[in-house]
Write a protein that holds these residues in place. Structure first.
Motif, PDB file in Angstrom:
ATOM      1  N   CYS A  49      81.836 -28.678  26.101  1.00 20.62           N
ATOM      2  CA  CYS A  49      82.141 -28.405  24.623  1.00 20.62           C
ATOM      3  C   CYS A  49      81.007 -27.996  24.174  1.00 20.62           C
ATOM      4  CB  CYS A  49      82.611 -29.671  23.774  1.00 20.62           C
ATOM      5  SG  CYS A  49      84.164 -30.475  24.844  1.00 20.62           S
ATOM      6  N   ASN A  50      79.784 -29.046  24.269  1.00 20.49           N
ATOM      7  CA  ASN A  50      78.622 -28.525  23.425  1.00 20.49           C
ATOM      8  C   ASN A  50      77.918 -27.263  23.595  1.00 20.49           C
ATOM      9  OD1 ASN A  50      77.528 -32.113  23.902  1.00 20.49           O
ATOM     10  ND2 ASN A  50      79.248 -31.206  22.676  1.00 20.49           N
ATOM     11  N   GLN A  57      83.732 -20.997  20.825  1.00 24.43           N
ATOM     12  CA  GLN A  57      82.984 -19.971  20.502  1.00 24.43           C
ATOM     13  C   GLN A  57      83.962 -18.638  19.604  1.00 24.43           C
ATOM     14  OE1 GLN A  57      80.521 -18.585  23.656  1.00 24.43           O
ATOM     15  NE2 GLN A  57      79.497 -20.385  23.792  1.00 24.43           N
ATOM     16  N   SER A  60      85.238 -19.984  16.396  1.00 26.59           N
ATOM     17  CA  SER A  60      84.027 -20.023  15.501  1.00 26.59           C
ATOM     18  C   SER A  60      83.877 -18.609  14.890  1.00 26.59           C
ATOM     19  CB  SER A  60      82.828 -20.869  15.869  1.00 26.59           C
ATOM     20  OG  SER A  60      82.060 -20.251  16.831  1.00 26.59           O
ATOM     21  N   VAL A  74      90.648 -30.709   7.894  1.00 22.37           N
ATOM     22  CA  VAL A  74      91.889 -31.089   8.741  1.00 22.37           C
ATOM     23  C   VAL A  74      92.493 -32.389   8.283  1.00 22.37           C
ATOM     24  CG1 VAL A  74      91.309 -29.900  10.881  1.00 22.37           C
ATOM     25  CG2 VAL A  74      90.671 -32.649  10.579  1.00 22.37           C
ATOM     26  N   LYS A  79      93.082 -36.057  12.851  1.00 27.07           N
ATOM     27  CA  LYS A  79      91.616 -36.514  13.741  1.00 27.07           C
ATOM     28  C   LYS A  79      91.877 -38.035  14.122  1.00 27.07           C
ATOM     29  CE  LYS A  79      89.638 -36.639   9.111  1.00 27.07           C
ATOM     30  NZ  LYS A  79      88.464 -36.226   8.290  1.00 27.07           N
ATOM     31  N   ARG A  84      95.310 -38.001  18.742  1.00 28.88           N
ATOM     32  CA  ARG A  84      94.608 -37.134  19.856  1.00 28.88           C
ATOM     33  C   ARG A  84      94.971 -37.753  21.085  1.00 28.88           C
ATOM     34  NH1 ARG A  84      88.565 -38.111  18.958  1.00 28.88           N
ATOM     35  NH2 ARG A  84      88.464 -36.486  20.738  1.00 28.88           N
ATOM     36  N   LYS A 165      89.537 -25.861   9.386  1.00 29.36           N
ATOM     37  CA  LYS A 165      88.250 -25.292  10.026  1.00 29.36           C
ATOM     38  C   LYS A 165      88.206 -24.219  11.408  1.00 29.36           C
ATOM     39  CE  LYS A 165      85.319 -27.986   7.180  1.00 29.36           C
ATOM     40  NZ  LYS A 165      84.591 -28.990   7.568  1.00 29.36           N
ATOM     41  N   ARG A 167      86.777 -24.330  14.099  1.00 34.55           N
ATOM     42  CA  ARG A 167      87.172 -24.850  15.416  1.00 34.55           C
ATOM     43  C   ARG A 167      87.741 -26.185  15.358  1.00 34.55           C
ATOM     44  NH1 ARG A 167      81.909 -24.615  19.246  1.00 34.55           N
ATOM     45  NH2 ARG A 167      82.985 -26.053  20.184  1.00 34.55           N
ATOM     46  N   SER A 168      88.984 -26.184  14.612  1.00 33.67           N
ATOM     47  CA  SER A 168      89.657 -27.369  14.200  1.00 33.67           C
ATOM     48  C   SER A 168      90.465 -27.742  15.719  1.00 33.67           C
ATOM     49  CB  SER A 168      90.669 -27.413  13.110  1.00 33.67           C
ATOM     50  OG  SER A 168      91.294 -25.988  13.087  1.00 33.67           O
ATOM     51  N   CYS A 170      89.079 -27.889  18.469  1.00 36.33           N
ATOM     52  CA  CYS A 170      88.249 -28.977  19.130  1.00 36.33           C
ATOM     53  C   CYS A 170      88.575 -30.449  18.567  1.00 36.33           C
ATOM     54  CB  CYS A 170      86.632 -28.820  18.738  1.00 36.33           C
ATOM     55  SG  CYS A 170      86.268 -27.127  19.266  1.00 36.33           S
ATOM     56  N   VAL A 171      89.146 -30.831  17.563  1.00 36.53           N
ATOM     57  CA  VAL A 171      89.453 -31.826  17.135  1.00 36.53           C
ATOM     58  C   VAL A 171      90.672 -32.555  18.025  1.00 36.53           C
ATOM     59  CG1 VAL A 171      90.270 -33.407  15.208  1.00 36.53           C
ATOM     60  CG2 VAL A 171      89.130 -31.373  14.733  1.00 36.53           C
ATOM     61  N   THR A 179      87.648 -35.712  28.208  1.00 34.05           N
ATOM     62  CA  THR A 179      86.112 -35.746  28.604  1.00 34.05           C
ATOM     63  C   THR A 179      85.244 -36.788  27.874  1.00 34.05           C
ATOM     64  OG1 THR A 179      85.367 -33.800  27.208  1.00 34.05           O
ATOM     65  CG2 THR A 179      85.733 -33.306  29.693  1.00 34.05           C
ATOM     66  N   GLN A 180      85.636 -36.892  26.418  1.00 39.20           N
ATOM     67  CA  GLN A 180      84.944 -37.862  25.582  1.00 39.20           C
ATOM     68  C   GLN A 180      85.575 -39.349  26.170  1.00 39.20           C
ATOM     69  OE1 GLN A 180      86.267 -38.180  21.616  1.00 39.20           O
ATOM     70  NE2 GLN A 180      84.230 -38.941  20.889  1.00 39.20           N
TER      71      GLN A 180
END
Lengths: 189, 70
Positions: A49-50, A57, A60, A74, A79, A84, A165, A167-168, A170-171, A179-180
């Motif tokens: 992700c990072n 990408q 964004s 959002v 969130k 999620r 946003k 990259r929402s 990603c939320v 992965t988190q």
């Protein structure tokens, strides 16, 4: 300074385009499935992700540089952990259903359907991207199914990119959530 | 003459809602943010200048600029 991995959005975009020409390219999408998992399991980070996520990408870039985003917050429910994790479970169920359909074709119990299913609902005829029996029909069925997953999540991501946003996605990205979770378990929190 | 003291303002992450995507890390001009073990974003309070770029960027909107006590 821009690094080589800041250009991976080009691969993500190419992937989506290639699926319109030959559906078998969809198999390449497995890279986006296994890389984040391997990084989180082996290194215990969200390095994918990072750094490397080309889809993030792309969002964004489109939402930021091209201004295709309202850039609003959002909503809180989106969130929340409940949403999620719920979305992750829903995604899992749909994914295994897709694998089951693939199995049925491999086993000869079902015919190959040259269809891409968008948002788990709309079946779009996709026969122009299938050029005959290079591989077993089951391998093609998996390609159609997997491409459906990738295109569906891109469409969802584009919608929330416009509304919120850039990259929402990603939320609530199931891969990001997973992965988190792996990192939390691995690093014992 | 009243002496005005400037209260520093710095980024604070609502950690329980952070998705650890790393968007804030990319945008921080001071390299003050890192993702802690794939779990959450952590701001180095010594480096943060409170510019608010990460606040704008954060997809989950879970970063705020807050005054930090003296």
């Amino acid at each position: 300074m821009k690094m080589w991995y800041d250009y991976l959005w080009i691969l993500s975009l190419s992937y989506l385009i290639l699926g319109f020409f030959n559906i078998l390219f969809a198999w390449l999408g497995l890279i986006c499935f296994f890389t984040p998992l391997v990084i989180s399991v082996v290194k215990g980070t969200k390095g994918y992700c990072n750094r490397y996520c080309g889809r993030g990408q792309l969002f964004s870039l489109l939402g930021g540089r091209f201004g295709l985003s309202r850039k609003r917050d959002v909503p809180n429910w989106m969130k929340s952990k409940a949403f999620r994790y719920g979305f992750l479970i829903f995604f899992f169920i749909m994914f295994f259903q897709m694998l089951w359909n693939t199995y049925l074709v491999f086993a000869g119990a079902a015919e190959l359907k040259q269809v891409v299913t968008l948002l788990w609902t709309f079946r779009v005829s996709w026969q122009w991207a299938y050029h005959g029996e290079l591989l077993h029909p089951g391998a093609a069925q998996f390609a159609f199914g997997f491409y459906s997953v990738m295109l569906t999540s891109t469409i969802l991501g584009l919608i929330t990119m416009i509304l919120f946003k850039p990259r929402s996605w990603c939320v609530y990205c199931p891969m990001g959530t997973m992965t988190q979770l792996i990192c939390k378990v691995k690093n014992k929190e | 003459m009243a002496k005005t003291t400037r209260i520093p303002r710095k980024a604070q992450v609502m950690e329980s809602l952070c998705v650890a995507c790393g968007c804030c890390v990319k945008v921080c001009p001071m390299k003050a943010i890192s993702i802690y073990k794939g779990i959450k974003a952590v701001v180095d309070q010594k480096l943060c200048v409170g510019c608010g770029k990460c606040v704008k960027e954060c997809p989950a909107s879970v970063i705020e600029i807050q005054e930090v006590g003296p």
